[in-house]
Design an enzyme around this catalytic site. Sequence first.
Site, PDB file in Angstrom:
ATOM      1  N   SER A   1     -40.474  22.282 -35.565  1.00  0.00           N
ATOM      2  CA  SER A   1     -41.783  22.541 -36.075  1.00  0.00           C
ATOM      3  C   SER A   1     -41.884  24.170 -35.819  1.00  0.00           C
ATOM      4  O   SER A   1     -41.555  24.281 -34.410  1.00  0.00           O
ATOM      5  CB  SER A   1     -42.381  21.484 -35.441  1.00  0.00           C
TER       6      SER A   1
ATOM      7  N   GLY B   1     -45.531  25.076 -35.667  1.00  0.00           N
ATOM      8  CA  GLY B   1     -47.139  25.712 -35.443  1.00  0.00           C
ATOM      9  C   GLY B   1     -47.609  25.683 -37.101  1.00  0.00           C
ATOM     10  O   GLY B   1     -47.365  24.678 -37.976  1.00  0.00           O
TER      11      GLY B   1
ATOM     12  N   GLY C   1     -45.493  25.484 -40.047  1.00  0.00           N
ATOM     13  CA  GLY C   1     -44.671  24.016 -40.881  1.00  0.00           C
ATOM     14  C   GLY C   1     -43.636  23.417 -40.161  1.00  0.00           C
ATOM     15  O   GLY C   1     -43.227  23.458 -38.847  1.00  0.00           O
TER      16      GLY C   1
ATOM     17  N   GLY D   1     -47.025  17.779 -32.815  1.00  0.00           N
ATOM     18  CA  GLY D   1     -45.843  17.298 -32.082  1.00  0.00           C
ATOM     19  C   GLY D   1     -45.573  16.268 -32.156  1.00  0.00           C
ATOM     20  O   GLY D   1     -44.744  15.310 -33.236  1.00  0.00           O
ATOM     21  N   ASP D   2     -46.401  14.876 -31.898  1.00  0.00           N
ATOM     22  CA  ASP D   2     -46.070  13.499 -32.105  1.00  0.00           C
ATOM     23  C   ASP D   2     -46.479  13.679 -33.492  1.00  0.00           C
ATOM     24  O   ASP D   2     -45.976  12.085 -33.320  1.00  0.00           O
ATOM     25  CB  ASP D   2     -47.477  13.535 -30.648  1.00  0.00           C
TER      26      ASP D   2
HETATM   27  N1  LIG Z   1     -52.578  25.569 -36.716  1.00  0.00           N
HETATM   28  C1  LIG Z   1     -51.327  24.200 -37.643  1.00  0.00           C
HETATM   29  N2  LIG Z   1     -52.175  23.969 -39.032  1.00  0.00           N
HETATM   30  C2  LIG Z   1     -51.735  23.816 -40.038  1.00  0.00           C
HETATM   31  N3  LIG Z   1     -51.009  22.633 -39.133  1.00  0.00           N
HETATM   32  C3  LIG Z   1     -50.355  23.207 -37.993  1.00  0.00           C
HETATM   33  C4  LIG Z   1     -50.984  23.678 -36.884  1.00  0.00           C
HETATM   34  N4  LIG Z   1     -50.096  23.474 -35.542  1.00  0.00           N
HETATM   35  C5  LIG Z   1     -49.811  22.313 -35.780  1.00  0.00           C
HETATM   36  N5  LIG Z   1     -49.636  22.110 -37.451  1.00  0.00           N
HETATM   37  C6  LIG Z   1     -48.703  20.987 -37.849  1.00  0.00           C
HETATM   38  O1  LIG Z   1     -47.840  20.179 -37.063  1.00  0.00           O
HETATM   39  C7  LIG Z   1     -46.816  20.553 -36.863  1.00  0.00           C
HETATM   40  C8  LIG Z   1     -46.092  20.235 -35.146  1.00  0.00           C
HETATM   41  O2  LIG Z   1     -47.361  21.788 -34.612  1.00  0.00           O
HETATM   42  P1  LIG Z   1     -46.400  22.647 -33.674  1.00  0.00           P
HETATM   43  O3  LIG Z   1     -45.002  22.896 -33.881  1.00  0.00           O
HETATM   44  O4  LIG Z   1     -47.463  23.354 -32.407  1.00  0.00           O
HETATM   45  O5  LIG Z   1     -45.561  20.863 -32.878  1.00  0.00           O
HETATM   46  P2  LIG Z   1     -45.579  20.787 -30.823  1.00  0.00           P
HETATM   47  O6  LIG Z   1     -45.152  22.114 -30.470  1.00  0.00           O
HETATM   48  O7  LIG Z   1     -44.446  19.994 -30.605  1.00  0.00           O
HETATM   49  O8  LIG Z   1     -46.513  19.925 -30.612  1.00  0.00           O
HETATM   50  P3  LIG Z   1     -47.084  19.264 -28.970  1.00  0.00           P
HETATM   51  O9  LIG Z   1     -45.949  19.207 -28.549  1.00  0.00           O
HETATM   52  O10 LIG Z   1     -48.453  20.113 -28.609  1.00  0.00           O
HETATM   53  O11 LIG Z   1     -47.640  17.915 -29.800  1.00  0.00           O
HETATM   54  C9  LIG Z   1     -46.173  21.388 -37.631  1.00  0.00           C
HETATM   55  O12 LIG Z   1     -44.703  21.592 -38.394  1.00  0.00           O
HETATM   56  C10 LIG Z   1     -47.460  21.132 -38.938  1.00  0.00           C
HETATM   57  O13 LIG Z   1     -47.078  20.667 -39.965  1.00  0.00           O
HETATM   58 MG   LIG Z   2     -44.206  19.529 -28.744  1.00  0.00          MG
END
Ligand SMILES: Nc1ncnc2c1ncn2[C@@H]1O[C@H](COP(=O)(O)OP(=O)(O)OP(=O)(O)O)[C@@H](O)[C@H]1O
Ligand SMILES: [Mg+2]
Length: 323
Positions: free
Chosen positions: A234, A236, A239, A266-267
């Site tokens: 993932s 952010g 996507g 992410g969750d």
């Molecule tokens: N600023 C953003 N705009 C649009 N979609 C987002 C954004 N941030 C996160 N997402 C969506 O959420 C998904 C997961 O986000 P991210 O990669 O930040 O996960 P993470 O770092 O594991 O988060 P966490 O561990 O805090 O739950 C991304 O693939 C995207 O679909």
């Molecule tokens: Mg995460």
Amino acid sequence: MNDHRMVVEQTDRTIICVSLNSAIDKRLLVPGFRLGAVSRAVQADATAGGKGLNVARVAHALGASVLATGFAGGGNGAWIMRKLDEIALRHQMVAVAQETRVCLNIIDESAGQSTEILEPGPEIAAAEKAEFMALWAEMCKPGQWLTLSGSLPRGLGEAFYAQLAAKAREAGAHAVLDTSGMPLKLALSSGPHTVKPNEEEFRQCFDADPRDRAAVRRIAAQLGEHGVQALLVSLGREGCLAALPDGRLWLAAPPAIDAVNAVGSGDSFVAGWTVACSLGLDVPDALRLAIAAGTVNAMSPGTGQVSREAVDAMVDRVQVTAL
Ligand SMILES: Nc1ncnc2c1ncn2[C@@H]1O[C@H](COP(=O)(O)OP(=O)(O)OP(=O)(O)O)[C@@H](O)[C@H]1O
Ligand SMILES: [Mg+2]
């Protein structure tokens, strides 16, 4: 204590969400917060937190039948179970002697700052670990979808997710793993169905750049030899990259949105993916639901609190491209 067998027999299409180090997430609004001084909060609220419970809540909001499991200790553990009861989210926790943790987020809006203090959480005793393993063995049925999220409490050992994933694979159940560091590294060879590192976790674990498509393909193929069927990195707001062991690769991208709070995205993504997989959707459609859930979470201040309507409306706005 609960009767394990009784609940497990009802869980055929149920998604089991593991939350080993749940927490009461407490938020205090403290204007002018200062270290070393007495401060008064003007507002306080608390939610049942921990990454596994976020996944459970989002999967539940998306309409799936969900069973949350993990450890719960003392009054804090009881409080968390009451909160799950309030939203009719089923749970089956192993009771532990030590207290479930509280995680504190002190927010000073005037300074635009937030200070987090995370308790370590209970140390799990050997007998408590054994009780969870016995419960897990019952839960791992052929075709069962399970999520494993977050850090491990003390006492379980860093190979605990590896053990859970191995048991799931042996039983023909599908584990979706979202963790970091050594617990992630150790679990890869146990063949969880899906691994979902974010960008930083991917770099750390594989020592590669997630934008290097050849590297992502190569790593997915290597993981496939251990039984991993999907590598989802993932990214952010960009996507995610989804790679299968056979060389297929997709980029799934959300529309541009105004992000309010991406904690728990992410969750939410893991919840969307797992719900979609449990319904038998193909990879592009599963990615659409995953990205939609993550993105909707980022658009509101809550953590792991999405509405099904908002996610449904977002699904068609996700662009999935085969690379
Ligand atoms: N600023 C953003 N705009 C649009 N979609 C987002 C954004 N941030 C996160 N997402 C969506 O959420 C998904 C997961 O986000 P991210 O990669 O930040 O996960 P993470 O770092 O594991 O988060 P966490 O561990 O805090 O739950 C991304 O693939 C995207 O679909
Ligand atoms: Mg995460």
